[in-house]
Motif scaffolding. Structure first.
Motif, PDB file in Angstrom:
ATOM      1  N   LEU A  85     -11.102  26.846 -31.230  1.00  0.00           N
ATOM      2  CA  LEU A  85     -12.049  25.859 -30.711  1.00  0.00           C
ATOM      3  C   LEU A  85     -12.410  24.862 -31.809  1.00  0.00           C
ATOM      4  O   LEU A  85     -12.522  25.234 -32.979  1.00  0.00           O
ATOM      5  N   PRO A  86     -12.616  23.593 -31.437  1.00  0.00           N
ATOM      6  CA  PRO A  86     -13.023  22.600 -32.435  1.00  0.00           C
ATOM      7  C   PRO A  86     -14.416  22.919 -32.986  1.00  0.00           C
ATOM      8  O   PRO A  86     -15.198  23.640 -32.370  1.00  0.00           O
ATOM      9  N   LYS A  87     -14.756  22.328 -34.126  1.00  0.00           N
ATOM     10  CA  LYS A  87     -16.069  22.538 -34.735  1.00  0.00           C
ATOM     11  C   LYS A  87     -17.138  21.686 -34.069  1.00  0.00           C
ATOM     12  O   LYS A  87     -18.284  22.100 -33.928  1.00  0.00           O
ATOM     13  N   PRO A  89     -19.514  20.098 -31.444  1.00  0.00           N
ATOM     14  CA  PRO A  89     -19.997  20.650 -30.171  1.00  0.00           C
ATOM     15  C   PRO A  89     -19.435  19.954 -28.938  1.00  0.00           C
ATOM     16  O   PRO A  89     -19.100  20.617 -27.942  1.00  0.00           O
ATOM     17  N   ALA A  90     -19.346  18.625 -28.962  1.00  0.00           N
ATOM     18  CA  ALA A  90     -18.822  17.911 -27.799  1.00  0.00           C
ATOM     19  C   ALA A  90     -17.343  18.238 -27.590  1.00  0.00           C
ATOM     20  O   ALA A  90     -16.890  18.431 -26.447  1.00  0.00           O
ATOM     21  N   ALA A  91     -16.595  18.300 -28.666  1.00  0.00           N
ATOM     22  CA  ALA A  91     -15.173  18.640 -28.565  1.00  0.00           C
ATOM     23  C   ALA A  91     -14.997  20.077 -28.089  1.00  0.00           C
ATOM     24  O   ALA A  91     -14.078  20.378 -27.315  1.00  0.00           O
ATOM     25  N   ARG A  92     -15.890  20.968 -28.527  1.00  0.00           N
ATOM     26  CA  ARG A  92     -15.831  22.366 -28.070  1.00  0.00           C
ATOM     27  C   ARG A  92     -16.084  22.443 -26.562  1.00  0.00           C
ATOM     28  O   ARG A  92     -15.418  23.206 -25.842  1.00  0.00           O
ATOM     29  N   ALA A  93     -17.031  21.645 -26.098  1.00  0.00           N
ATOM     30  CA  ALA A  93     -17.331  21.645 -24.666  1.00  0.00           C
ATOM     31  C   ALA A  93     -16.129  21.145 -23.871  1.00  0.00           C
ATOM     32  O   ALA A  93     -15.804  21.699 -22.801  1.00  0.00           O
ATOM     33  N   HIS A  94     -15.458  20.117 -24.380  1.00  0.00           N
ATOM     34  CA  HIS A  94     -14.276  19.596 -23.689  1.00  0.00           C
ATOM     35  C   HIS A  94     -13.154  20.636 -23.688  1.00  0.00           C
ATOM     36  O   HIS A  94     -12.489  20.840 -22.661  1.00  0.00           O
ATOM     37  N   ALA A  95     -12.954  21.300 -24.820  1.00  0.00           N
ATOM     38  CA  ALA A  95     -11.912  22.331 -24.908  1.00  0.00           C
ATOM     39  C   ALA A  95     -12.202  23.477 -23.944  1.00  0.00           C
ATOM     40  O   ALA A  95     -11.310  23.978 -23.257  1.00  0.00           O
ATOM     41  N   ARG A  96     -13.465  23.887 -23.900  1.00  0.00           N
ATOM     42  CA  ARG A  96     -13.835  24.959 -22.977  1.00  0.00           C
ATOM     43  C   ARG A  96     -13.644  24.525 -21.532  1.00  0.00           C
ATOM     44  O   ARG A  96     -13.215  25.321 -20.682  1.00  0.00           O
ATOM     45  N   ALA A  97     -13.985  23.265 -21.217  1.00  0.00           N
ATOM     46  CA  ALA A  97     -13.814  22.790 -19.844  1.00  0.00           C
ATOM     47  C   ALA A  97     -12.357  22.878 -19.411  1.00  0.00           C
ATOM     48  O   ALA A  97     -12.056  23.274 -18.277  1.00  0.00           O
ATOM     49  N   LEU A  98     -11.436  22.515 -20.305  1.00  0.00           N
ATOM     50  CA  LEU A  98     -10.014  22.615 -19.991  1.00  0.00           C
ATOM     51  C   LEU A  98      -9.607  24.069 -19.766  1.00  0.00           C
ATOM     52  O   LEU A  98      -8.910  24.397 -18.797  1.00  0.00           O
ATOM     53  N   ASP A 151      -4.449  11.164 -26.418  1.00  0.00           N
ATOM     54  CA  ASP A 151      -3.112  11.749 -26.234  1.00  0.00           C
ATOM     55  C   ASP A 151      -2.762  12.527 -27.493  1.00  0.00           C
ATOM     56  O   ASP A 151      -2.384  11.950 -28.511  1.00  0.00           O
ATOM     57  N   LEU A 152      -2.887  13.838 -27.432  1.00  0.00           N
ATOM     58  CA  LEU A 152      -2.686  14.718 -28.584  1.00  0.00           C
ATOM     59  C   LEU A 152      -1.493  15.636 -28.334  1.00  0.00           C
ATOM     60  O   LEU A 152      -1.091  15.857 -27.196  1.00  0.00           O
ATOM     61  N   PRO A 153      -0.937  16.211 -29.401  1.00  0.00           N
ATOM     62  CA  PRO A 153       0.203  17.120 -29.208  1.00  0.00           C
ATOM     63  C   PRO A 153      -0.140  18.338 -28.358  1.00  0.00           C
ATOM     64  O   PRO A 153       0.708  18.849 -27.625  1.00  0.00           O
ATOM     65  N   PHE A 154      -1.385  18.802 -28.484  1.00  0.00           N
ATOM     66  CA  PHE A 154      -1.822  19.954 -27.697  1.00  0.00           C
ATOM     67  C   PHE A 154      -3.071  19.569 -26.918  1.00  0.00           C
ATOM     68  O   PHE A 154      -3.525  18.428 -26.978  1.00  0.00           O
ATOM     69  N   PRO A 160      -2.279  24.473 -31.362  1.00  0.00           N
ATOM     70  CA  PRO A 160      -2.688  25.136 -30.125  1.00  0.00           C
ATOM     71  C   PRO A 160      -4.096  25.708 -30.230  1.00  0.00           C
ATOM     72  O   PRO A 160      -4.496  26.237 -31.269  1.00  0.00           O
ATOM     73  N   GLY A 161      -4.844  25.579 -29.154  1.00  0.00           N
ATOM     74  CA  GLY A 161      -6.203  26.100 -29.106  1.00  0.00           C
ATOM     75  C   GLY A 161      -6.467  26.841 -27.811  1.00  0.00           C
ATOM     76  O   GLY A 161      -5.540  27.209 -27.074  1.00  0.00           O
ATOM     77  N   LEU A 162      -7.740  27.028 -27.518  1.00  0.00           N
ATOM     78  CA  LEU A 162      -8.141  27.842 -26.373  1.00  0.00           C
ATOM     79  C   LEU A 162      -7.497  27.371 -25.070  1.00  0.00           C
ATOM     80  O   LEU A 162      -6.990  28.183 -24.288  1.00  0.00           O
TER      81      LEU A 162
END
Length: 212
Positions: A85-87, A89-98, A151-154, A160-162
């Motif tokens: 997960l990203p450090k 908070p907003a990026a973490r929320a986006h990663a979790r949403a995906l 547009d990111l590689p992952f 690779p992340g969550l």
């Protein structure tokens, strides 16, 4: 921390597939304890002691017995500094949403026991039609969520992340049930990149399928 790691696993379970990928990425050696969901092993007394829900995966690690794949992935992230997960908070929320878009929206509906029950009710429902309908809807939404970000590689970064750990097993299921991935070029490209990584390849169901 204990060196003994046991994964209660079913080779085609997308939830267990996520954990196999994560353990491989972290270089953690584990013992697989197969649970045949088709044969009903998940309802055995032994398994219900491990997980009263009668589900896989179950991960025994650090003297703990953990259930629910996303909870396990976050435990591994927090205890092994995995970077799933990203450090921010907003990026973490986006990663979790995906990740949740697959793990909480698509996968539960396409769970074997849910799909079997739906088909058993009769009418025109078939296993292929049920899976195709809900996997397609899920991938449409996932592609749209990806389009809202850079547009990111992952899915949410350069490694690779969550969300990638959730996406790749879902893409496997999509192919299995004949879902056309061509309308989803972004997620398909991400999955292809991830599948080329050794840790993902080693976790693929075809690589861990019990020998007859």
């Amino acid at each position: 921390m204990s060196d003994s790691i046991i994964l209660w696993d079913y080779w085609r379970s997308s939830s267990a597939y996520r954990i196999r990928i994560a353990l491989n990425l972290l270089g953690l050696v584990y013992q697989s304890r197969p649970v045949d969901l088709v044969a009903g092993d998940q309802q055995s007394a032994d398994h219900l002691v491990a997980n009263p829900q009668g589900l896989v995966p179950v991960l025994e690690i650090d003297g703990q017995r953990l259930t629910q794949s996303l909870a396990i992935l976050e435990y591994l992230d927090e205890t092994r500094n995995a970077g799933f997960l990203p450090k921010d908070p907003a990026a973490r929320a986006h990663a979790r949403a995906l990740a949740y878009a697959i793990a909480m929206e698509v996968q539960p509906i396409c769970n074997l026991r849910v799909a079997r029950h739906a088909v058993s009710l009769g009418g025109s429902a078939t296993m292929e039609g049920w899976m195709g309908q809900f996997i397609t809807l899920g991938l449409q939404g996932f592609e749209g969520l990806l389009a809202q970000g850079p547009d990111l590689p992952f899915c949410h970064g350069h490694a690779p992340g969550l969300a990638d750990l959730c996406l790749v097993p879902q893409v496997y299921n999509a192919r299995r049930w004949g879902v056309d991935l061509s309308p989803y070029p972004r997620l398909a490209a991400i999955a292809e990149r991830a599948e080329a990584i050794a840790a993902f390849a080693a976790a693929h169901p075809d690589r861990v399928k019990p020998q007859a």
